[in-house]
Write an enzyme that holds these catalytic residues in place. Structure first.
Site, PDB file in Angstrom:
ATOM      1  N   ASP A 322       0.928  -1.291   0.035  1.00  0.00           N
ATOM      2  CA  ASP A 322      -0.037   0.000  -0.059  1.00  0.00           C
ATOM      3  C   ASP A 322       1.014   1.279  -0.055  1.00  0.00           C
ATOM      4  OD1 ASP A 322      -2.225   1.580   0.519  1.00  0.00           O
ATOM      5  OD2 ASP A 322      -1.522   1.828   2.554  1.00  0.00           O
ATOM      6  N   ASP A 602      -1.683  -0.388   5.918  1.00  0.00           N
ATOM      7  CA  ASP A 602      -2.109   0.056   7.363  1.00  0.00           C
ATOM      8  C   ASP A 602      -3.718   0.641   7.400  1.00  0.00           C
ATOM      9  OD1 ASP A 602      -2.215   2.335   5.735  1.00  0.00           O
ATOM     10  OD2 ASP A 602      -1.371   3.698   6.973  1.00  0.00           O
ATOM     11  N   ASP A 606      -6.753  -2.214   3.352  1.00  0.00           N
ATOM     12  CA  ASP A 606      -5.684  -3.334   3.099  1.00  0.00           C
ATOM     13  C   ASP A 606      -5.857  -4.660   3.615  1.00  0.00           C
ATOM     14  OD1 ASP A 606      -3.964  -1.368   1.648  1.00  0.00           O
ATOM     15  OD2 ASP A 606      -3.721  -0.622   3.388  1.00  0.00           O
TER      16      ASP A 606
END
Length: 898
Positions: A322, A602, A606
């Site tokens: 990410d 985070d 995700d």
């Protein structure tokens, strides 16, 4: 569906109206739809966790062997077997319970209360009591309690990064959007768990609890985790060992009975042989090696939630990361200011024009100071911070109340304020979208005074936007006396253009170097984000993520089947406008194509991908509870660089497991082969059952566990990930295992037969064979320290525990032989020092066998590297060449990115 309806149709479909639901109707809907909360997930009960520790086939055979020894009243043997079983189960149970978490983090994202309209009266209710059809009021600073469709919006901005990964707050407004709009483009919808950063709104609840977008992610996260590569390999190896072992035990038992041995003695021999040949300490070694890896990673600020995750990172071929909060800081920062005089960057000398630009951005600003920290809209915070850091404004100036102020309005795309400057002049400051601000300006500020013409600014805006920067324009105008008398704010016209403030979510320090290290280790890093493709491409360039062509987008993915998706991913390492479902699909597609995938992230968006990946890596500080609960590994320092250290430790851990397995299987093969041939030759029994147990439990197990503490040798990141099809042992190591096993077994038989032929009694011959076998194990454990490096290049003090275990195993055998009472139990006699020396010299021959094999293997690899194309220096090409040298070519490897 809800985003495309007009207001009348929307309210009708939900059975509500502008005045909201009645209390009676709300109570009925609460009963039908249930509370507005996500279902909690409870950890497995202790007995299930313990049961999993006893479920392996090797443990099952040990349980049978232990039961047989109990029936035969062989209490010493039974105790030794069950000690091994209990020790392994205890270690595994303790580590699993220590790391186990439930998924309550998803529920923590909900607000505790919500403002709703019921019966045309505004009420505050617990968020769990919000139901579909409720009219909800939104204000800045609060989280959205449910999925809502906007009816009214006033300067409303929502941070959706935890769902979409989009760095910037999203402007929201009422109205209708296209039916096929992706989640990040549904500007008339706000979603449960997201944060209102500015403005206010009125909306109707369309989904609550598990029916929200957050609930959909919760369902994905709660899917059962897949087996890690290590678990798959060890289970396959255990099944192979069990089949071979049962066949060998049956053959030895039948051969012994046919050869004239008593059935009871052969039962004991078969049990002893089972214990000798079953690598029962392998489960312990796995647990110990993984626990050592856990401790080492903890020192590097990485917390491991599931033991197998330690090794999995070492076999990773693709890291899907990410962007927001993982590769970047999730904190907008002004990186450049453009004025007609040129570009300025933080840290440089502040010119008067730059100072005017910074002041306008900081004084038309809603960022507030709370506990000494600027909070509010991320754009406002970035602009205020830049001005304060550069000394363009003081904290007192910002804190002073504006004479007049208009907050940012999506319809106008600008905000305004009236303040007095240090010279006492009344100034109108304006900031907003560059295309809007430029149309309102007639002059531009320069060091030489205001000039007419802003053509240069239009070109600069395009350049900054093409670089993926978020650009805000600032302007000002000195007000005449009385200009505020007839209206709240004067017209934003006849302005002087000051400059552009360009900002971006900056990369984390060291990330670029970490990505390069991953490439050198044969791993591909792919960046997944909810950002606009241009922004994503710009960030990827700054991070050093190699990419060619246009980024893959979530919209493009919808039109691709799995094969086409994998092919497209092979062309780019950047994915933009990615939804949680897109990220999950990418993980599944790459995994199916043969890659071992790690995912870092985070946010809530995700979590599904973190859960589905071979290993999920979450950020500990900035990460949400959802991401942490779905992950296998948590970085407490939120530093992507830590992943490189974790990869190295993962490879160290697997090397320890591989080397210990080689040692156990090779010595087990030697014992089985020696006893089998011994029976076929109709010789006296080579080893008594108690002697076999001594070799296996005192000599092998102690040294094997010590191998789990073997430290790194320094070359772990110089090699590509091992081929996915490769098991716990490589092809070359399997050959070495059988070769050394046969060598040791046959030499022990020769020593035994030679002693008998020389006229020695049976106890002496057994004692000499036992000492020789123990010395074989001593030298073989040295061979097992490294698969490729010569034993003579390894410092024996680097693994002091192994050195101590070797000395202890030999000393214990000598002590038992020297103590008559113990020697009688073990069935041995004392040997002369010359006998010990001869046994050690004979056993050292296994060093020659292994060192010769290592030398030949190193030369073959060196020649393969010299023959490989040397013109390509790209890490992916290097990794591919190394994979081919391990027996995996592009033609045989499943299609996928390299």
């Amino acid at each position: 569906m809800w985003a495309e309806l007009d207001e009348a149709a929307l309210l009708e479909a939900l059975g509500t109206g502008p005045e909201g639901l009645t209390e009676q109707d709300a109570g009925h809907r609460l009963h039908v739809h249930g509370p507005n909360e996500l279902p909690s997930v409870h950890p497995d009960p202790w007995w299930k966790v313990l049961g999993r520790q006893l479920a392996g086939p090797l443990i099952f055979i040990l349980l049978i062997a232990g039961a047989v020894t109990i029936v035969q009243r062989e209490w010493v043997d039974a105790t030794a077997i069950f000690v091994v079983i209990v020790l392994n189960a205890t270690l595994g149970f303790w580590q699993t319970r220590k790391a186990e978490r439930d998924l309550r983090g998803l529920r923590s994202l909900s607000t505790t209360v919500a403002q709703v309209v019921r019966g045309d009266t505004t009420r505050t209710v617990p968020s769990r009591e919000v139901v579909p059809g409720d009219i909800v009021l939104l204000v800045a600073g609060e989280r959205v309690p449910a999925d809502l469709r906007l009816l009214r919006a006033n300067a409303l901005r929502v941070d959706e990064s935890l769902l979409t990964g989009e760095s910037f707050p999203v402007d929201k407004q009422a109205g209708i959007v296209e039916a096929d709009a992706v989640l990040g483009e549904r500007t008339n919808m706000v979603y449960s768990g997201t944060l209102v950063t500015a403005g206010r709104g009125r909306a109707v609840a369309v989904a609550t609890g598990a029916d929200t977008e957050l609930g959909a992610i919760s369902d994905l996260v709660q899917a059962p985790p897949a087996l890690t590569p290590l678990q798959q390999k060890t289970r396959r190896l255990e099944r192979q060992i069990v089949v071979a072992l049962l066949a060998a035990i049956f053959f030895v038992f039948v051969a012994g009975v046919v050869g004239g041995y008593a059935p009871g003695e052969m039962v004991r021999t078969a049990v002893a042989l089972a214990v000798a040949s079953v690598p029962e300490s392998l489960p312990i070694v796995l647990t110990v090696a993984l626990s050592v890896g856990v401790s080492q990673m903890a020192r590097r600020r990485a917390i491991v939630r599931h033991l197998p995750a330690v090794e999995t990172l070492g076999s990773t071929t693709v890291i899907l990361s990410d962007k927001t909060g993982t590769l970047t800081q999730n904190r907008l920062t002004v990186t450049e200011i453009w004025t007609v005089d040129g570009a300025w960057r933080p840290g440089e000398h502040v010119t008067p024009t730059v100072r005017r630009t910074l002041r306008a951005g900081a004084l038309t600003n809603e960022a507030a100071v709370r506990e000494g920290v600027l909070v509010g809209d991320s754009v406002d915070v970035a602009m205020a911070s830049a001005a304060l850091d550069a000394g363009a404004v003081t904290a007192d100036e910002r804190a002073a109340r504006a004479e007049a102020y208009t907050p940012y309005e999506p319809e106008l795309r600008l905000s305004q304020s009236v303040r007095h400057d240090p010279d006492g002049r009344r100034m109108l400051f304006v900031k907003g979208a560059p295309d809007v601000i430029l149309t309102l300006c007639t002059t531009a500020a320069t060091l030489d005074g205001d000039v007419v013409g802003i053509e240069m600014a239009e070109h600069a805006h395009r350049d900054l936007a093409d670089r993926g920067l978020r650009v805000i324009a600032t302007a000002e105008r000195e007000l005449d006396d009385g200009e505020l008398s007839s209206m709240p704010l004067p017209s934003a016209a006849r302005l002087t253009f000051l400059g552009f403030e360009a900002m971006i979510d900056p990369p984390r320090p060291g990330v670029e170097e970490a990505i390069a290290s991953c490439a050198r280790a044969g791993m591909t890093v792919k960046m997944l984000t909810g950002d606009h493709p241009a922004t994503a491409q710009a960030i990827a360039g700054q991070l050093g993520v190699p990419h060619a062509g246009h980024p893959l987008t979530g919209g493009e993915m919808a039109a691709l089947d799995e094969a086409a998706l994998v092919a497209r991913l092979a062309q780019t390492n950047v994915v933009a406008r990615a939804t949680p479902q897109d990220k999950l699909r990418i993980v599944q597609a790459l995994t199916a194509s043969g890659e071992t995938v790690a995912v870092t992230g985070d946010g809530v968006n995700d979590a599904p991908a973190l859960k589905a990946a071979a290993i999920g890596v979450a950020m500990g500080r900035s990460g949400t509870d959802v991401a942490r609960d779905a992950a296998d590994l948590i970085l407490t320092d939120d530093d992507f660089v830590t992943i490189v250290h974790a990869v190295e430790q993962g490879r160290v851990t697997f090397a320890a497991i591989r080397n210990a397995t080689f040692f156990l299987l090779s010595t087990g093969i030697a014992a089985v082969l020696a006893l089998t041939v011994n029976l076929l030759l109709d010789q006296p029994l080579l080893f008594l059952p108690v002697q076999i147990l001594w070799i296996n439990l005192v000599t092998d197990s102690i040294q094997d566990i010590a191998l789990a503490f073997e430290p790194a040798h320094g070359d772990e990141l110089a090699h590509p990930p091992r081929p996915r099809r490769e098991g716990v042992l490589s092809r070359a190591l399997w050959v070495r295992t059988f070769l050394t096993g046969v060598w040791m077994g046959m030499i022990v038989l020769v020593v035994f037969e030679g002693a008998l032929r020389s006229g020695a009694d049976l106890e002496y011959a057994r004692s000499l064979a036992l000492v020789t076998f123990v010395f074989f194990n001593v030298f073989q454990v040295g061979n097992a320290r490294s698969e490729k490096m010569s034993l003579f290049r390894l410092n024996p003090l680097r693994n002091r525990l192994l050195l101590v275990s070797v000395v202890v195993s030999v000393a214990l055998l000598w002590a038992v032989m020297a103590w008559p009472a113990a020697a009688g139990v073990l069935g041995v006699v004392p040997l002369a020092p010359t006998d010990w020396a001869v046994a050690a010299l004979i056993a050292s021959s296994v060093l020659v066998v292994v060192e010769t094999g290592k030398l030949v293997h190193r030369r073959i690899e060196r020649r393969a590297a010299q023959r490989a194309p040397g013109s390509s220096s790209h890490p992916a090409d290097t990794a591919r060449t190394q994979r081919e040298s391990h027996g995996e070519s592009d033609r045989t490897r499943p299609a996928g990115p390299r």
